[in-house]
Write a protein that holds these residues in place. Structure first.
Motif, PDB file in Angstrom:
ATOM      1  N   ILE A   1       0.859  -1.188   0.000  1.00  0.00           N
ATOM      2  CA  ILE A   1       0.000   0.000   0.000  1.00  0.00           C
ATOM      3  C   ILE A   1       0.895   1.239   0.000  1.00  0.00           C
ATOM      4  CG2 ILE A   1      -1.755   1.322   1.255  1.00  0.00           C
ATOM      5  CD1 ILE A   1      -2.629  -1.333   2.569  1.00  0.00           C
ATOM      6  N   THR A   2       0.643   2.140  -0.949  1.00  0.00           N
ATOM      7  CA  THR A   2       1.355   3.419  -0.988  1.00  0.00           C
ATOM      8  C   THR A   2       0.342   4.534  -0.792  1.00  0.00           C
ATOM      9  OG1 THR A   2       3.020   2.544  -2.506  1.00  0.00           O
ATOM     10  CG2 THR A   2       2.815   4.943  -2.368  1.00  0.00           C
ATOM     11  N   THR A   3       0.529   5.337   0.235  1.00  0.00           N
ATOM     12  CA  THR A   3      -0.366   6.450   0.529  1.00  0.00           C
ATOM     13  C   THR A   3       0.384   7.764   0.289  1.00  0.00           C
ATOM     14  OG1 THR A   3       0.221   6.781   2.862  1.00  0.00           O
ATOM     15  CG2 THR A   3      -1.335   4.999   2.355  1.00  0.00           C
ATOM     16  N   ASP A   4      -0.238   8.868   0.658  1.00  0.00           N
ATOM     17  CA  ASP A   4       0.411  10.167   0.482  1.00  0.00           C
ATOM     18  C   ASP A   4       1.579  10.381   1.435  1.00  0.00           C
ATOM     19  OD1 ASP A   4      -1.344  10.810  -1.499  1.00  0.00           O
ATOM     20  OD2 ASP A   4      -2.590  12.140  -0.285  1.00  0.00           O
ATOM     21  N   ASP A   5       1.629   9.618   2.545  1.00  0.00           N
ATOM     22  CA  ASP A   5       2.672   9.893   3.533  1.00  0.00           C
ATOM     23  C   ASP A   5       3.378   8.660   4.095  1.00  0.00           C
ATOM     24  OD1 ASP A   5       0.680   8.833   5.105  1.00  0.00           O
ATOM     25  OD2 ASP A   5       0.404  10.613   6.340  1.00  0.00           O
ATOM     26  N   HIS A   6       3.054   7.475   3.585  1.00  0.00           N
ATOM     27  CA  HIS A   6       3.820   6.308   4.011  1.00  0.00           C
ATOM     28  C   HIS A   6       3.598   5.150   3.047  1.00  0.00           C
ATOM     29  CE1 HIS A   6      -0.034   5.072   5.893  1.00  0.00           C
ATOM     30  NE2 HIS A   6       0.444   3.842   5.788  1.00  0.00           N
ATOM     31  N   ILE A   7       4.480   4.163   3.162  1.00  0.00           N
ATOM     32  CA  ILE A   7       4.393   2.931   2.370  1.00  0.00           C
ATOM     33  C   ILE A   7       4.318   1.756   3.330  1.00  0.00           C
ATOM     34  CG2 ILE A   7       5.727   1.376   0.882  1.00  0.00           C
ATOM     35  CD1 ILE A   7       6.816   3.835  -0.565  1.00  0.00           C
ATOM     36  N   PHE A   8       3.447   0.800   3.032  1.00  0.00           N
ATOM     37  CA  PHE A   8       3.359  -0.438   3.805  1.00  0.00           C
ATOM     38  C   PHE A   8       3.540  -1.626   2.868  1.00  0.00           C
ATOM     39  CE2 PHE A   8       0.629  -4.104   4.834  1.00  0.00           C
ATOM     40  CZ  PHE A   8       1.264  -4.539   5.998  1.00  0.00           C
ATOM     41  N   THR A   9       4.366  -2.585   3.264  1.00  0.00           N
ATOM     42  CA  THR A   9       4.464  -3.851   2.538  1.00  0.00           C
ATOM     43  C   THR A   9       4.522  -5.002   3.531  1.00  0.00           C
ATOM     44  OG1 THR A   9       6.889  -3.759   2.425  1.00  0.00           O
ATOM     45  CG2 THR A   9       5.670  -2.854   0.559  1.00  0.00           C
ATOM     46  N   ARG A  10       4.068  -6.148   3.062  1.00  0.00           N
ATOM     47  CA  ARG A  10       4.137  -7.374   3.862  1.00  0.00           C
ATOM     48  C   ARG A  10       4.854  -8.431   3.022  1.00  0.00           C
ATOM     49  NH1 ARG A  10      -0.908  -9.669   7.472  1.00  0.00           N
ATOM     50  NH2 ARG A  10       0.311 -11.151   8.729  1.00  0.00           N
ATOM     51  N   TRP A  11       5.839  -9.075   3.613  1.00  0.00           N
ATOM     52  CA  TRP A  11       6.643 -10.012   2.845  1.00  0.00           C
ATOM     53  C   TRP A  11       7.084 -11.175   3.717  1.00  0.00           C
ATOM     54  CZ3 TRP A  11      12.188  -9.441   3.934  1.00  0.00           C
ATOM     55  CH2 TRP A  11      12.488  -8.308   4.706  1.00  0.00           C
ATOM     56  N   SER A  12       7.462 -12.264   3.050  1.00  0.00           N
ATOM     57  CA  SER A  12       7.732 -13.503   3.771  1.00  0.00           C
ATOM     58  C   SER A  12       8.932 -14.217   3.155  1.00  0.00           C
ATOM     59  CB  SER A  12       6.502 -14.420   3.731  1.00  0.00           C
ATOM     60  OG  SER A  12       6.722 -15.607   4.446  1.00  0.00           O
ATOM     61  N   PRO A  13      10.144 -13.982   3.682  1.00  0.00           N
ATOM     62  CA  PRO A  13      11.336 -14.620   3.095  1.00  0.00           C
ATOM     63  C   PRO A  13      11.417 -16.124   3.342  1.00  0.00           C
ATOM     64  CG  PRO A  13      11.923 -13.325   5.037  1.00  0.00           C
ATOM     65  CD  PRO A  13      10.480 -13.051   4.767  1.00  0.00           C
ATOM     66  N   TRP A  14      10.717 -16.640   4.364  1.00  0.00           N
ATOM     67  CA  TRP A  14      10.547 -18.065   4.606  1.00  0.00           C
ATOM     68  C   TRP A  14       9.074 -18.308   4.922  1.00  0.00           C
ATOM     69  CZ3 TRP A  14      14.984 -15.620   6.395  1.00  0.00           C
ATOM     70  CH2 TRP A  14      16.213 -16.172   6.013  1.00  0.00           C
ATOM     71  N   PRO A  15       8.588 -19.525   4.759  1.00  0.00           N
ATOM     72  CA  PRO A  15       7.160 -19.785   5.019  1.00  0.00           C
ATOM     73  C   PRO A  15       6.715 -19.436   6.436  1.00  0.00           C
ATOM     74  CG  PRO A  15       8.118 -21.605   3.777  1.00  0.00           C
ATOM     75  CD  PRO A  15       9.264 -20.706   4.158  1.00  0.00           C
ATOM     76  N   ASP A  16       7.622 -19.556   7.412  1.00  0.00           N
ATOM     77  CA  ASP A  16       7.239 -19.283   8.801  1.00  0.00           C
ATOM     78  C   ASP A  16       7.764 -17.931   9.296  1.00  0.00           C
ATOM     79  OD1 ASP A  16       9.890 -19.999   8.787  1.00  0.00           O
ATOM     80  OD2 ASP A  16       9.789 -21.215  10.613  1.00  0.00           O
ATOM     81  N   VAL A  17       8.118 -17.054   8.358  1.00  0.00           N
ATOM     82  CA  VAL A  17       8.590 -15.712   8.718  1.00  0.00           C
ATOM     83  C   VAL A  17       7.709 -14.685   8.005  1.00  0.00           C
ATOM     84  CG1 VAL A  17      10.503 -14.082   8.680  1.00  0.00           C
ATOM     85  CG2 VAL A  17      10.959 -16.536   9.026  1.00  0.00           C
ATOM     86  N   ASP A  18       7.025 -13.877   8.806  1.00  0.00           N
ATOM     87  CA  ASP A  18       6.130 -12.848   8.268  1.00  0.00           C
ATOM     88  C   ASP A  18       6.656 -11.480   8.707  1.00  0.00           C
ATOM     89  OD1 ASP A  18       3.366 -11.935   7.190  1.00  0.00           O
ATOM     90  OD2 ASP A  18       3.430 -11.087   9.212  1.00  0.00           O
ATOM     91  N   ILE A  19       6.846 -10.576   7.740  1.00  0.00           N
ATOM     92  CA  ILE A  19       7.397  -9.252   8.048  1.00  0.00           C
ATOM     93  C   ILE A  19       6.476  -8.185   7.479  1.00  0.00           C
ATOM     94  CG2 ILE A  19       9.367  -7.688   7.781  1.00  0.00           C
ATOM     95  CD1 ILE A  19      11.121 -10.157   7.379  1.00  0.00           C
ATOM     96  N   ARG A  20       6.122  -7.242   8.335  1.00  0.00           N
ATOM     97  CA  ARG A  20       5.373  -6.066   7.888  1.00  0.00           C
ATOM     98  C   ARG A  20       6.267  -4.848   8.053  1.00  0.00           C
ATOM     99  NH1 ARG A  20       0.551  -7.234  11.709  1.00  0.00           N
ATOM    100  NH2 ARG A  20       2.236  -8.474  12.629  1.00  0.00           N
TER     101      ARG A  20
END
Length: 617
Positions: free
Chosen positions: A452-471
């Protein structure tokens, strides 16, 4: 006209049409003398791409034609032997000639390079009639017609048959309206709105928007305005909307933010603005367009982008094969010649008559929602960069993660290219969060499951391993930016988070302050700083030195200030304040306050309060 030397970095005073003409003629001449009589092309080196040496030599020649046709159509004074140029065209398109370029096949690189002949027919048909016989012209037209029968990638390549058919149409040869309509229908399906295309369905939104999709669209809209007015109106409206976003990719000194693939085409970055001037786009004032083009050319003229022969090299600010794509040949960089379209404009054209203007005053933060970026004009630190949500091309391009997936890209400091997955020094850890299972092999953000890209910040969610969740949240501040990572991991990990890279031309000169995680290069008056603000842990601050040739702007080694921390299974919050720029380092004017609740993190800055949900759902 006196020839210009392009064999070394120099501060060229490129201000007039004659200056631009001299530069093109010097670049052309340096390449032209490398040709031989055994091919209808110019072989510049021994790095042979998948499409072979013969087509690579053809590519060099054809890309130079993007400058030649505006030169002759604009009646410019020059010393180029145009008759010899057309001899190569005649040889390459004659199946009975030993130098014939060959019959087309599906997904053929020659489909790319033949496009310029369509453009040439549209701009300078009288020169074709002057230098080619009727028989030679007919053979060339038959060769061009092959483009109708082959399969093309579903991306910007659809403009190639359009430009060829347009050239045939405007030069009085039979053409296919059906082909034009079919490929415009494909291109329309890639249009996202507000001036932006993707380069194919769910493909990147990068410089191909400017240098290809809009460039060809503006080219068509100018030349086909009377024959296809409705479509040309749409193309101009889209380009006009794009222009107001795209101008923010350029710094006041002319440097552009490097991002994405095909960066070796260098000053093709401003080809869009040349096409905008050619087509008469007025969303941006002509003086601003002129300034964008000429400042960018002056910036490039200061870079070491040619070899001892004066021919362009593969690389960015210096010869660097690590930057190359798998489709790059030694002559590929000459696609920058599309920028020389401005040479078709006579001296009385508003582009040349206008006073060169600086960039218009802009907002400090400019969202480019379709590319997932926030451009930050950090005037305190004299730093122009883009925060980046990340894109992952469908094709695994060389160094795609370095070119598309970092948290930030800088026109001042560039970015580093990965040299190896093993060892943090070779991993291009700048503007990234890298994670390892303590085995020396690192993974960073590649594909995102949410963005998500807004006017004042960016958010991403990604997972480099199946049991690792990063926001991850990226927030631009008055100076610098704030990063927040919520990591949920089922395995122990080593984490390394890097700031911007800084060149290290002399190891005796840089100063590293491990208390502030601050790296200063006094020689170039550059600095980079990443300060740990993590609420529940203290990360180690140190510096990584990447090898020479890692950074795309600076050929020397580069230093990256980093924060390190070992993570156990569970949920962790990492936060940092990232600052970089030119001049004297100043402490960041704001230090965000972090409040952590059970399911929420509150970030308070001087201007805004952010509330982010951190539940694991």
């Amino acid at each position: 006209m006196k020839q210009m030397n392009v064999t070394a970095r120099q501060n060229m005073n490129i201000q007039t049409k004659q200056d631009v003409m001299k530069w093109f003629e010097a670049l052309f001449s340096a390449a032209w003398v490398q040709r031989d009589t055994t091919s209808a092309g110019i072989a510049l080196g021994n790095i042979i791409p998948l499409y072979g040496a013969k087509t690579a030599a053809m590519e060099t020649f054809c890309r130079l034609l993007w400058g030649i046709f505006p030169v002759i159509a604009g009646n410019n004074q020059h010393t180029i032997n145009i008759a010899d140029v057309f001899r190569l065209i005649a040889e390459g398109t004659d199946p009975e000639n030993e130098n014939y370029w060959g019959d087309l096949t599906d997904f053929d690189q020659r489909c790319v390079e033949m496009t310029v002949l369509g453009g040439g027919l549209a701009l300078a048909n009288s020169e074709f009639n002057k230098y080619l016989s009727d028989d030679e012209t007919e053979k060339m037209v038959v060769w061009l017609n092959q483009l109708r029968a082959v399969e093309l990638p579903r991306n910007n390549w659809s403009f190639f048959p359009i430009i060829v058919e347009m050239g045939l149409c405007l030069s009085g040869h039979p053409y296919s309206q059906q082909v034009i309509d079919m490929h415009f229908a494909r291109l329309d399906s890639y249009y996202l709105g507000e001036g932006w295309y993707s380069d194919g369905h769910n493909r990147p939104r990068d410089y191909y928007n400017a240098m290809a999709l809009h460039y060809y669209g503006l080219f068509y809209s100018k030349l086909m305005a009377e024959r296809d007015p409705e479509r040309c109106k749409i193309l101009r409206e889209r380009a006009s909307a794009f222009a107001t976003d795209f101008l923010h990719m350029f710094a006041e000194d002319g440097a552009a933010i490097p991002f994405g693939r095909s960066l070796t085409y260098r000053f093709v970055q401003v080809a869009f603005w040349s096409a905008a001037a050619f087509a008469g786009i007025d969303t941006v004032q002509m003086g601003v367009i002129k300034g964008l083009v000429l400042r960018n050319l002056r910036w490039w003229a200061q870079q070491e982008m040619t070899d001892h022969r004066g021919t362009l090299t593969v690389g960015y600010s210096y010869p660097n094969p690590t930057l190359a794509e798998d489709y790059n040949a030694p002559g590929s960089p000459y696609w920058c010649c599309k920028t020389f379209l401005i040479l078709i404009l006579d001296e009385t054209h508003p582009f040349w008559k206008a006073q060169e203007e600086t960039l218009p005053d802009s907002r400090r933060i400019v969202p480019l929602v379709h590319s997932g970026q926030l451009v930050h004009h950090d005037r305190i630190n004299h730093h122009h960069y883009a925060l980046n949500a990340g894109q992952l091309p469908a094709k695994n391009y060389n160094n795609a993660e370095s070119k598309y997936c970092k948290f930030a890209y800088s026109s001042l400091l560039g970015f580093n290219l990965e040299r190896s997955r093993f060892g943090i020094e070779l991993n291009a850890c700048d503007s990234t969060l890298l994670l390892s299972e303590q085995d020396g092999y690192y993974r960073g953000r590649r594909a995102s499951t949410e963005s998500i890209t807004t006017d004042d910040h960016i958010f991403t969610r990604w997972s480099p391993w199946p049991d690792v969740d990063i926001r991850t949240w990226l927030i631009p501040l008055e100076s610098g930016h704030f990063r927040l990572h919520i990591i949920s991991t089922g395995r122990p990990l080593e984490s390394v988070e890097g700031g911007f890279p800084v060149p290290l031309p002399d190891f005796s000169q840089p100063v590293f302050d491990d208390q502030k995680c601050l790296l200063i290069n006094h020689q170039n008056h550059l600095f980079s700083n990443i300060m740990d603000l993590s609420p529940s842990c203290k990360r180690e601050s140190t510096m990584v030195i990447s090898p020479p040739g890692s950074n795309i702007i600076f050929p020397c080694s580069s230093g990256v200030p980093i924060l390190k921390y070992d993570i156990e299974p569970g949920i962790h919050i990492l936060a940092s304040l990232v600052n970089a720029g030119k001049g004297e380092f100043q402490e960041c004017r704001e230090s965000p306050e972090i409040q952590v609740g059970e399911n929420q993190v509150v970030i308070k800055t001087n201007r805004t309060v952010y509330e982010f949900n951190i539940s694991c759902k």
